[in-house]
Write an enzyme that holds these catalytic residues in place. Sequence first.
Site, short mmCIF file in Angstrom:
data_model
loop_
_atom_site.label_atom_id
_atom_site.label_comp_id
_atom_site.label_asym_id
_atom_site.label_seq_id
_atom_site.Cartn_x
_atom_site.Cartn_y
_atom_site.Cartn_z
N ASP A 307 -6.73 11.14 0.55
CA ASP A 307 -6.16 10.89 1.88
C ASP A 307 -7.21 10.17 2.72
O ASP A 307 -8.25 10.76 3.04
CB ASP A 307 -5.77 12.25 2.49
CG ASP A 307 -5.15 12.10 3.87
OD1 ASP A 307 -5.16 10.97 4.42
OD2 ASP A 307 -4.66 13.11 4.39
N CYS A 379 2.52 -4.76 7.67
CA CYS A 379 3.61 -5.73 7.50
C CYS A 379 4.74 -5.38 8.48
O CYS A 379 5.91 -5.52 8.18
CB CYS A 379 4.11 -5.80 6.06
SG CYS A 379 4.70 -4.24 5.40
C1 LIG Z 1 1.47 -1.01 2.89
S1 LIG Z 1 1.18 -0.05 1.48
C2 LIG Z 1 -0.30 -0.77 0.86
C3 LIG Z 1 -0.08 -2.04 0.08
C4 LIG Z 1 -1.32 -2.49 -0.65
N1 LIG Z 1 -2.44 -2.64 0.24
C5 LIG Z 1 -1.13 -3.79 -1.41
O1 LIG Z 1 -1.53 -4.84 -0.94
O2 LIG Z 1 -0.58 -3.75 -2.52
C6 LIG Z 1 0.58 1.42 2.21
C7 LIG Z 1 0.02 2.43 1.22
O3 LIG Z 1 -0.62 3.45 1.97
C8 LIG Z 1 -0.56 4.63 1.23
N2 LIG Z 1 -0.90 5.73 2.13
C9 LIG Z 1 -0.12 6.32 3.09
N3 LIG Z 1 -0.82 7.26 3.73
C10 LIG Z 1 -2.06 7.27 3.19
C11 LIG Z 1 -3.23 8.03 3.42
N4 LIG Z 1 -3.26 8.99 4.37
N5 LIG Z 1 -4.34 7.80 2.68
C12 LIG Z 1 -4.33 6.84 1.72
N6 LIG Z 1 -3.23 6.10 1.44
C13 LIG Z 1 -2.12 6.31 2.18
C14 LIG Z 1 0.86 4.62 0.67
O4 LIG Z 1 0.95 5.46 -0.46
C15 LIG Z 1 1.04 3.14 0.34
O5 LIG Z 1 0.75 2.91 -1.02
#
Ligand SMILES: C[S@@+](CC[C@H](N)C(=O)[O-])C[C@H]1O[C@@H](n2cnc3c(N)ncnc32)[C@H](O)[C@@H]1O
Length: 443
Positions: A307, A379
């Site tokens: 996290d 996005c």
């Molecule tokens: C917009 S997507 C990321 C896309 C990625 N950067 C790419 O270019 O392929 C957001 C990601 O944040 C992750 N996420 C959400 N909350 C999070 C947290 N507290 N810590 C780490 N990852 C988290 C989700 O699982 C998701 O995969």
Amino acid sequence: MSGAGPGPARARAAAATIVAGVIAGGRSLDDLLASDTEDGAARGLRRSLAYGTLRWHFRLVAILRRLADRPPEGMPPSLSALMEVGLFQLLSGETPPHAAVAETVQAARELGHRRAAGFVNAVLRRFQRERETILAAVDADPAARTAHPRWLVEALERDRPGAAEAILEANNVHPPLWLRVNRRRWTLAGAEQALSASGFTSSRHALARDALRVEPPADVWTLPGFAEGRLSVQDPAAQLAVELLEPRVGERILDACAAPGGKTCHLLERVEGPCEVTALDISEERLKRVRDSLARLGLDAEVRAGDAAAPGTWWDGRPYDRILLDVPCSATGVIRRHPDIKLLRRAGDIPALVRRQAALLDAAWGLLARGGTLLYTSCSVLRAENEEVVSRFLAAEPGARDDTSRRTAGWPARLPTDGPGHALLPGEADTDGFYYACLFKRP
Ligand SMILES: C[S@@+](CC[C@H](N)C(=O)[O-])C[C@H]1O[C@@H](n2cnc3c(N)ncnc32)[C@H](O)[C@@H]1O
């Protein structure tokens, strides 16, 4: 595609089932299509009907409300979805009208709505007769005309005055196929030659240096170089994150929300030597896709589940030189690729997303070395998730400086009153909508 018969009718029935899965089931189009494994000639038709119907759902349902003697919400979901599919076909004009009506009626039978076949026929024929009057009435409402939920139309008019209409229009355009060339394995010129030799035309992007737009769109596994890890699919807006992050050899870099890994892989492709990259994501399930892409592209990173808002559970205490924080968001910038966002996202989702984004930014900032850069991206096109999160952060954090404008020379112009960072609006630079804020930590 246009002849009436069991094949096309079955494709329409299958498309209606997918559409109903989004509208009534609240499932994502990606999930539904991933389980739609039946192959065959009708696959393309099924998918294009599902995409087109969802893209225009808010207009189609407004039309249906004027045509039927009962509200769409009171019908079985697969029946109202099927009538939207039929209306979409009549409006798109890609199928002769008599075939669109006949196949939709047949599809109602395929879906088990035998007794509703006459009703479907009557509704679609009435639309054919009264089309101009009905469209004039429906299109008087901007939300119906542009096929968006009202909350989003209002949010865009408030957040992006002067650009809202263009954003709404761009959201309904079928998106092009953009590739990213893996600089470690290929050059842009090499990729252009190979694509041309295979019968594709390609063009470069004005800002994203590794991007190639390819026509006609194709199954990516059939493109030369894709299976060999020389190409990936990625919109230029996503590729621009790495242009702004400017990763360098020898640096320690954190991609804090990494899955499915598009930007992790891109940044590794761009650094011309060793660097230490950690691809972190809270979802172990989604990290599988990061590992698959790294393997396909011949790249190496530490992939770990954790996290980002609670670094105590995974961080070794060594600061990062650069951090990419690509936050979870409303995805309102990528509606042209994911039209189901219009149905799945609600105004009420935004405050919780904003709280999560702010918490992630605060926590990630604590992991950044002095003199380092954190790139906050989303996005989303909503100010609440972008400029407002970053403004509040900058006001509370005197050690942070917004460095975005230095790196976005040549990008579409923004007004100083737009706030920190840079929002790229959908369609504006032939890209999805995206937001970037380069935050520099003073030494
Ligand atoms: C917009 S997507 C990321 C896309 C990625 N950067 C790419 O270019 O392929 C957001 C990601 O944040 C992750 N996420 C959400 N909350 C999070 C947290 N507290 N810590 C780490 N990852 C988290 C989700 O699982 C998701 O995969």
